[in-house]
Design a protein around this motif. Structure first.
Motif, PDB file in Angstrom:
ATOM      1  N   PHE B 118       0.695  -1.134   0.064  1.00  0.00           N
ATOM      2  CA  PHE B 118       0.091   0.115   0.068  1.00  0.00           C
ATOM      3  C   PHE B 118       0.999   1.430   0.023  1.00  0.00           C
ATOM      4  CE2 PHE B 118      -4.091   1.850   0.496  1.00  0.00           C
ATOM      5  CZ  PHE B 118      -3.893   2.887   1.220  1.00  0.00           C
ATOM      6  N   LEU B 119       1.943   1.074   0.807  1.00  0.00           N
ATOM      7  CA  LEU B 119       2.699   2.558   1.047  1.00  0.00           C
ATOM      8  C   LEU B 119       3.427   2.695  -0.456  1.00  0.00           C
ATOM      9  CD1 LEU B 119       4.172   2.201   4.505  1.00  0.00           C
ATOM     10  CD2 LEU B 119       2.643   3.675   3.696  1.00  0.00           C
ATOM     11  N   PHE B 120       3.890   1.426  -0.840  1.00  0.00           N
ATOM     12  CA  PHE B 120       4.595   1.430  -2.125  1.00  0.00           C
ATOM     13  C   PHE B 120       3.922   2.037  -3.385  1.00  0.00           C
ATOM     14  CE2 PHE B 120       8.280   0.162  -4.808  1.00  0.00           C
ATOM     15  CZ  PHE B 120       7.540  -0.064  -6.156  1.00  0.00           C
ATOM     16  N   ASN B 121       2.568   1.774  -3.297  1.00  0.00           N
ATOM     17  CA  ASN B 121       1.722   2.277  -4.228  1.00  0.00           C
ATOM     18  C   ASN B 121       1.570   3.798  -4.284  1.00  0.00           C
ATOM     19  OD1 ASN B 121       1.363  -0.345  -5.386  1.00  0.00           O
ATOM     20  ND2 ASN B 121      -0.506  -0.762  -4.502  1.00  0.00           N
ATOM     21  N   MET B 122       1.628   4.235  -2.867  1.00  0.00           N
ATOM     22  CA  MET B 122       1.385   5.646  -2.787  1.00  0.00           C
ATOM     23  C   MET B 122       2.523   6.383  -3.249  1.00  0.00           C
ATOM     24  SD  MET B 122      -0.201   6.004   1.253  1.00  0.00           S
ATOM     25  CE  MET B 122       0.212   7.718   1.647  1.00  0.00           C
ATOM     26  N   HIS B 123       3.619   5.751  -3.385  1.00  0.00           N
ATOM     27  CA  HIS B 123       4.860   6.458  -4.065  1.00  0.00           C
ATOM     28  C   HIS B 123       4.840   6.310  -5.500  1.00  0.00           C
ATOM     29  CE1 HIS B 123       7.399   7.458  -0.611  1.00  0.00           C
ATOM     30  NE2 HIS B 123       7.169   6.103  -0.067  1.00  0.00           N
ATOM     31  N   ASP B 124       4.532   5.175  -5.910  1.00  0.00           N
ATOM     32  CA  ASP B 124       4.646   4.888  -7.435  1.00  0.00           C
ATOM     33  C   ASP B 124       3.562   5.366  -8.303  1.00  0.00           C
ATOM     34  OD1 ASP B 124       4.961   2.080  -9.314  1.00  0.00           O
ATOM     35  OD2 ASP B 124       5.740   3.878  -9.676  1.00  0.00           O
ATOM     36  N   THR B 125       3.438   6.815  -8.495  1.00  0.00           N
ATOM     37  CA  THR B 125       2.150   7.443  -9.036  1.00  0.00           C
ATOM     38  C   THR B 125       2.015   6.721 -10.440  1.00  0.00           C
ATOM     39  OG1 THR B 125       3.487   9.112  -9.230  1.00  0.00           O
ATOM     40  CG2 THR B 125       1.848   9.149  -7.543  1.00  0.00           C
ATOM     41  N   GLY B 127       2.878   4.078 -11.808  1.00  0.00           N
ATOM     42  CA  GLY B 127       2.378   2.589 -11.720  1.00  0.00           C
ATOM     43  C   GLY B 127       3.187   1.840 -12.593  1.00  0.00           C
ATOM     44  N   ASP B 128       4.593   2.226 -12.487  1.00  0.00           N
ATOM     45  CA  ASP B 128       5.650   1.357 -13.666  1.00  0.00           C
ATOM     46  C   ASP B 128       6.451   0.257 -12.653  1.00  0.00           C
ATOM     47  OD1 ASP B 128       8.457   3.694 -13.897  1.00  0.00           O
ATOM     48  OD2 ASP B 128       7.102   2.963 -12.147  1.00  0.00           O
ATOM     49  N   GLY B 129       5.739   0.299 -11.386  1.00  0.00           N
ATOM     50  CA  GLY B 129       6.557  -0.804 -10.466  1.00  0.00           C
ATOM     51  C   GLY B 129       7.829  -0.272  -9.797  1.00  0.00           C
ATOM     52  N   LYS B 130       8.248   0.874 -10.075  1.00  0.00           N
ATOM     53  CA  LYS B 130       9.512   1.417  -9.499  1.00  0.00           C
ATOM     54  C   LYS B 130       9.264   2.887  -8.847  1.00  0.00           C
ATOM     55  CE  LYS B 130      13.231  -0.566 -12.597  1.00  0.00           C
ATOM     56  NZ  LYS B 130      12.324  -0.947 -13.685  1.00  0.00           N
ATOM     57  N   ILE B 131      10.039   3.068  -7.926  1.00  0.00           N
ATOM     58  CA  ILE B 131       9.657   4.553  -7.414  1.00  0.00           C
ATOM     59  C   ILE B 131      11.102   5.319  -7.869  1.00  0.00           C
ATOM     60  CG2 ILE B 131       9.701   6.081  -5.216  1.00  0.00           C
ATOM     61  CD1 ILE B 131       8.548   3.419  -3.808  1.00  0.00           C
ATOM     62  N   THR B 132      10.889   6.033  -8.666  1.00  0.00           N
ATOM     63  CA  THR B 132      11.922   7.218  -9.260  1.00  0.00           C
ATOM     64  C   THR B 132      12.177   7.998  -7.995  1.00  0.00           C
ATOM     65  OG1 THR B 132      10.531   8.361 -10.206  1.00  0.00           O
ATOM     66  CG2 THR B 132      11.334   6.482 -11.383  1.00  0.00           C
ATOM     67  N   LEU B 133      13.492   8.844  -8.517  1.00  0.00           N
ATOM     68  CA  LEU B 133      13.808   9.920  -7.361  1.00  0.00           C
ATOM     69  C   LEU B 133      12.643  10.920  -7.497  1.00  0.00           C
ATOM     70  CD1 LEU B 133      16.187  10.432  -5.846  1.00  0.00           C
ATOM     71  CD2 LEU B 133      16.934  11.938  -7.660  1.00  0.00           C
ATOM     72  N   GLU B 185      10.526  -5.242  -4.090  1.00  0.00           N
ATOM     73  CA  GLU B 185      11.728  -5.920  -3.240  1.00  0.00           C
ATOM     74  C   GLU B 185      12.701  -5.003  -2.482  1.00  0.00           C
ATOM     75  OE1 GLU B 185       9.434  -8.084  -6.021  1.00  0.00           O
ATOM     76  OE2 GLU B 185      11.068  -6.783  -6.494  1.00  0.00           O
ATOM     77  N   HIS B 186      13.152  -4.196  -3.266  1.00  0.00           N
ATOM     78  CA  HIS B 186      13.985  -3.194  -2.594  1.00  0.00           C
ATOM     79  C   HIS B 186      13.541  -2.513  -1.338  1.00  0.00           C
ATOM     80  CE1 HIS B 186      16.971  -3.427  -6.294  1.00  0.00           C
ATOM     81  NE2 HIS B 186      17.146  -4.320  -5.711  1.00  0.00           N
ATOM     82  N   PHE B 187      12.023  -1.867  -1.987  1.00  0.00           N
ATOM     83  CA  PHE B 187      11.454  -1.443  -0.716  1.00  0.00           C
ATOM     84  C   PHE B 187      11.078  -2.209   0.465  1.00  0.00           C
ATOM     85  CE2 PHE B 187       8.710   2.089   0.143  1.00  0.00           C
ATOM     86  CZ  PHE B 187       7.633   1.878   0.747  1.00  0.00           C
ATOM     87  N   GLU B 188      11.015  -3.440   0.316  1.00  0.00           N
ATOM     88  CA  GLU B 188      10.693  -4.268   1.600  1.00  0.00           C
ATOM     89  C   GLU B 188      11.998  -4.397   2.271  1.00  0.00           C
ATOM     90  OE1 GLU B 188       7.928  -8.018   1.277  1.00  0.00           O
ATOM     91  OE2 GLU B 188       9.001  -7.913  -0.630  1.00  0.00           O
TER      92      GLU B 188
END
Lengths: 636, 215
Positions: B118-125, B127-133, B185-188
């Motif tokens: 859930f938190l990850f999705n909040m970052h990754d707006t 939707g590409d599965g990665k949180i960029t800078l 995975e890195h996020f976890e």
């Protein structure tokens, strides 16, 4: 002539009796403190053996020495001295540094265990001991039920001093810690009531039902009275500090005087003094820390810690000394069964009570937690002092004293030493105190805001409802009365410090310290080019600055008081108060270097401040063309 | 609402199963849903925006967006919805159930993963599965009291955070390499020390409550 020999002017005289008492007190304190220093010579020892055990051991040795030279111990550990001088600093420390948020979230559980748990223990142990007394073989038939119950009350009081010193080192999870901690503090109310009730009753030949009723009423008076007095004094203290801006040197004094006063007044009326002082500290801390100056705040914390440390040291030390030098009466059967029953009833009590309260808890206690709670029920000096205050008309007083000492030594030594390996072995949930990565810090806050938002969204207040109500009441009424209004001075200081911080971060990027006022647009564009390649070098100091910025400037959820910190460490002062930031954000906005075109209206007060301001403006060059390609170093 | 409360919990046992709420809890949430939507069947972003208590939340937009994010519906779809039904509302809420005593270790692990997701999705707006800078920076900026701290500092902090993730997860990255973005995975991995069990949940009310007006 025949007059008596004229004595010459004495050059060197000695008058020991005059200074005896303060001198001996100081010497004992020094001795105990040296012992404390001595332990840390070998850090391995303090890791495995809690300090309380070491101090008791040293006390035992000293007591042995004194006994062998037939010297009597100082009449220091009388119960009066203990209750009036040695106990208050410790309880003040516990109350002042109590992590309020977890405490209030668990207050129901805490009170449940404190009240019902202590009752359960006292009555259970008392009854079973009375049953044992009936057995002829042990030769204790003369102890009647009331005396047994009285004794049971004494030894069922879980002692905050002993528990804290052990639990701290083990760093169990917050829930467990707060429940045991709270239980220790609040079971005093029950202990006081039961003790006075049973000691009153031992003098009476017959117990009537109306006395039971009165007992319950007494309990309410004692408990609520203690809390009431504490809160009252807390508010008065907070109100007083509103006017102390001109007398900052004695500001800390008020804290101590008021809390001590709360304690003494409660003792006067024979209500729970421990609860009084804890509630006083809890109430007053929040307002006082906003009112007094930063230095006073630090002084208060320092002194509270110091007083409690010395008290604790002395208590354990004298426990050891008096063990040797006091009169003992030994009775194998009684003492061993006391030990056994103390264990059994505590274990049973925790088990049963947890089963009942678990459904009401958000995070239920699992069996490991329960074990931690049961095993962590150490007895300590409070039981000891209570044993000494037993009325002398009890025939078996010395037996009781001996039994109490045995229990205390047993729990402190055996349980104290073994609790750490056991807890690690059974893997009780531990707490993770280190927020040593920026990611964790950010995401903790992110999580909290998310939760607050979701709660608002679905309108589910649960136990935050009352807190919100209280906060509203607090904001509207209490804060206006109890807080000082004039904050202009501290905001400048905060601003100064903030700019210094920014400066520090800026230095990392501009090695040459280029402070030319280049337009912001350029640096932003440069930044964009390298935006996906974070390859800067971060020094440990800069990372620390970032942590500072994060902790100071991220939106706070609720007013955070000092969170779960280590007992012997002074709390970290990095948490800046939200109130400063909120109230004076307008000043800051006007000083943002981004608006350097429209110059600030604030004139720097001195050259140093001018330098900071000037350099602050140059921040925009940050990161422009100084991309460095090295690994980061983390601060630990 | 004068009439008898809608017993939606009893009517739709599938809801109970999919979301893990009890029928009582579903009823309470349904009442809330109706309150928010103005007694209609769907909620739009404006409805959520209007909640007064939410106005002071720094990450208000992210939270609201999370409700309309398809990824939080336990589907593998990506993208966002315009309006959500009660079922979808419940699905999002189900991320915040507290752990119960009977849960096994794997269930707890799965729950933790769900919350992290859930938190990850909040970052990754996007939707590409990665949180960029950029995405990370945006969240950090929101968290820092806007107006009282420099944008530069937010950048610095974000960079430091990304570096932390990079060096923890890809230790052998050379100085020339390009760290794309944080994967789940890195996020976890980086948030292993984050204590979520005691904090990231809501005690959903079991008993029937009376709502007095809009909250």
């Amino acid at each position: 002539a025949g007059e008596s020999e004229k004595s010459n002017l004495p050059v060197f005289t000695m008058n020991y009796p005059r200074i005896q008492i303060p001198f001996e007190i100081t010497l004992w304190m020094l001795l105990a403190s040296f012992a404390k220093i001595g332990f840390h010579v070998y850090p391995k020892i303090t890791f495995w053996v809690p300090e309380s055990c070491l101090l008791v051991s040293i006390g035992l040795i000293v007591g042995g020495i004194m006994y062998s030279v037939n010297e009597k111990p100082p009449a220091v550990l009388t119960s009066n001295v203990f209750f009036l001088y040695m106990l208050p600093p410790i309880v003040l420390d516990s109350g002042y540094f109590m992590p309020t948020r977890p405490f209030f979230e668990n207050v129901g559980t805490v009170l449940w265990f404190a009240v019902v748990g202590t009752l359960w223990n006292s009555i259970g142990i008392g009854m079973s001991l009375f049953a044992i007394c009936q057995i002829e073989a042990f030769g204790v038939q003369d102890i009647n039920l009331q005396e047994n119950l009285l004794f049971a009350t004494i030894i069922s009081a879980v002692d905050p001093v002993a528990v804290l010193s052990v639990f701290e080192d083990v760093s169990v999870n917050e829930q467990l810690y707060i429940v045991v901690f709270g239980e220790c503090l609040f079971n005093d109310a029950v202990t006081v009531v039961l003790y006075s009730m049973f000691s009153f009753v031992t003098e009476m030949p017959v117990v009537e039902p109306v006395d039971m009723f009165l007992g319950v009423a007494t309990f309410l008076v004692v408990g609520l009275g203690g809390m009431g007095f504490g809160i009252l004094f807390g508010f008065v203290a907070a109100f007083t500090t509103r006017f102390t801006s001109k007398v900052q040197e004695i500001e800390p004094l008020f804290i101590f005087m008021y809390s001590y006063l709360a304690y003494l007044v409660a003792e006067l009326f024979a209500i729970s003094s421990i609860m009084a002082i804890v509630c006083c500290a809890l109430t007053m801390k929040y307002y006082v820390e906003e009112n007094v100056s930063q230095r006073s705040c630090t002084t208060i914390r320092h002194v509270v810690k110091m007083l409690s440390a010395i008290s604790e040291t002395l208590i354990f030390f004298f426990l050891g000394v008096v063990t040797i030098t006091t009169e003992h009466e030994w009775n194998w059967g009684y003492i061993l069964f006391t030990l056994l029953f103390a264990f059994i009833w505590r274990g049973l009590g925790i088990l049963v009570l947890t089963q009942i309260i678990n459904p009401f808890r958000t995070i239920p206690f699992n069996t490991k937690d329960q074990f931690g709670m049961a095993y962590g029920g150490l007895r300590g000096a409070i039981s000891f002092a209570l044993a000494f205050t037993l009325p002398d008309n009890i025939a078996r007083k010395h037996l009781f004293v001996t039994a109490t000492i045995v229990i205390i030594l047993f729990t402190v030594f055996l349980q104290g030493i073994s609790i750490r390996p056991l807890i690690e072995f059974i893997n009780v949930r531990r707490t993770n105190r280190k927020t040593d990565t920026i990611n964790i810090e950010i995401h903790t806050r992110l999580m909290e805001h998310t939760m607050a938002g979701i709660e608002d969204l679905c309108g589910q207040w649960s136990h935050y409802y009352w807190k919100d109500k209280f906060m509203k009441f607090n904001n509207r009424i209490l804060r206006r009365i109890l807080l000082r209004d004039n904050r202009a001075e501290s905001s400048i200081v905060a601003l100064y410090k903030k700019l210094e911080l920014q400066n520090a971060i800026e230095i990392l990027d501009t090695a040459s310290g280029d402070i030319s006022a280049a337009p912001s647009i350029i640096s932003l564009q440069e930044e964009k080019k390298n935006s996906t390649k974070p390859k800067k070098k971060f020094l440990a100091a800069d990372l620390k600055n970032m942590h500072d910025i994060l902790s100071k400037n991220m939106y706070k959820i609720r007013e955070r008081t000092v969170s779960y910190t280590s007992k012997h460490a002074l709390p970290n002062d990095n948490q800046r108060r939200e109130i400063l930031i909120r109230r004076h954000s307008s000043i800051r906005r006007s000083l943002r270097p981004g608006s350097f075109q429209t110059r600030v209206s604030m004139k720097p007060n001195n050259a140093q401040e001018a330098g900071i301001l000037h350099r602050g403006r140059g921040m925009l060059k940050a990161g422009s063309d100084k991309v460095k390609k090295v690994q980061a170093e983390f601060c630990k | 609402m004068g009439a008898a409360p809608t017993r939606i919990g009893q009517q739709d046992p599938e809801l109970v199963e999919r979301t893990g709420f009890s029928p009582e809890q579903i009823n309470n949430l349904h009442k809330r849903f109706l309150q928010l939507s103005g007694n209609k069947d769907t909620i739009s972003r404006e409805n959520l925006n209007d909640i007064p208590a939410l106005a002071y939340n720094p990450i208000k937009s992210q939270i609201i967006e999370a409700f309309f994010d398809k990824r939080n519906q336990h589907d593998s779809e990506v993208g966002s919805l315009e309006e959500i039904t009660f079922q979808q509302f419940l699905m999002v809420m189900s991320h915040f159930r507290p752990p119960t005593l009977e849960m096994t270790a794997e269930e707890k692990e799965a729950m933790r993963k769900e919350k992290l997701r859930f938190l990850f999705n909040m970052h990754d707006t996007d939707g590409d599965g990665k949180i960029t800078l950029e995405e990370y920076r945006k969240v950090v900026e929101e968290l820092l009291s806007s107006g009282s701290i420099e944008q530069e500092s937010a950048k610095e902090i974000t960079d430091a955070a990304m570096l932390e993730v990079a060096s923890t997860n890809v230790p052998h990255m050379g100085p020339e390499d390009f760290y794309e973005g944080i994967t789940f995975e890195h996020f976890e991995q980086i948030l292993k020390g984050l204590e979520m069990e005691s904090r990231m949940h809501i005690r959903f009310l079991d008993t029937a409550t009376v709502h007095c007006g809009k909250s």
